[in-house]
Motif scaffolding. Sequence first.
Motif: not given
Lengths: 111, 113
Positions: B32-45
């Motif tokens: 299982x992996x987690x990513x954060x997605x924001x308009x400014x930084x995009x998809x980050x691990x």
Amino acid sequence: SQQGEEDPQALSIQEGENATMNCSYKTSINNLQWYRQNSGRGLVHLILIRSNEREKHSGRLRVTLDTSKKSSSLLITASRAADTASYFCATDRAAGNKLTFGGGTRVLVKP
Amino acid sequence: KAGVTQTPRYLIKTRGQQVTLSCSPISGHRSVSWYQQTPGQGLQFLFEYFSETQRNKGNFPGRFSGRQFSNSRSEMNVSTLELGDSALYLCASSLDGTSEKLFFGSGTQLSVL
């Protein structure tokens, strides 16, 4: 930080036309993948191309990879309204599920 | 087979609070992996777990933590929430522990006020 830069950031085409988007990356990779995301939902895996491959096809999708230029392209042929989505390239450099994503291309297919 | 399930779908918190997000992978998937997605930084691990062990961690502060249980379900926790933590948090699972084909959940949309 993002590994990939995608170009263009947004694309608007008519149904039936082809859509092409490009991805550039910075470091050597094991493979490059393309994912689709509809309206802020989860991502869906489309296709994977390994570093020793130059071209791959899957249905209406064609992916190319040029490791000398550190770039890839995704072509969607005969686009449909349902192809409207954001498309992301992702590179895999190391073991484990650590993909590095590009900024994405927003594609709008008008009926 | 059911897909990757993330709960809750939406969450509103205030600054300084903490939050726990849950992810149930596809049955049989151990990674299982987690990513954060924001308009400014995009998809980050954020991080990745395999058989209850964290194998990889992204460049996030220690306020972000996670764990994986023996049934492969995973949770991530964010303490002392900041406005900038507002994001779509995506969980992904894979069958063989590689990143060659990730299956993503629909995400948890976190808003920090």
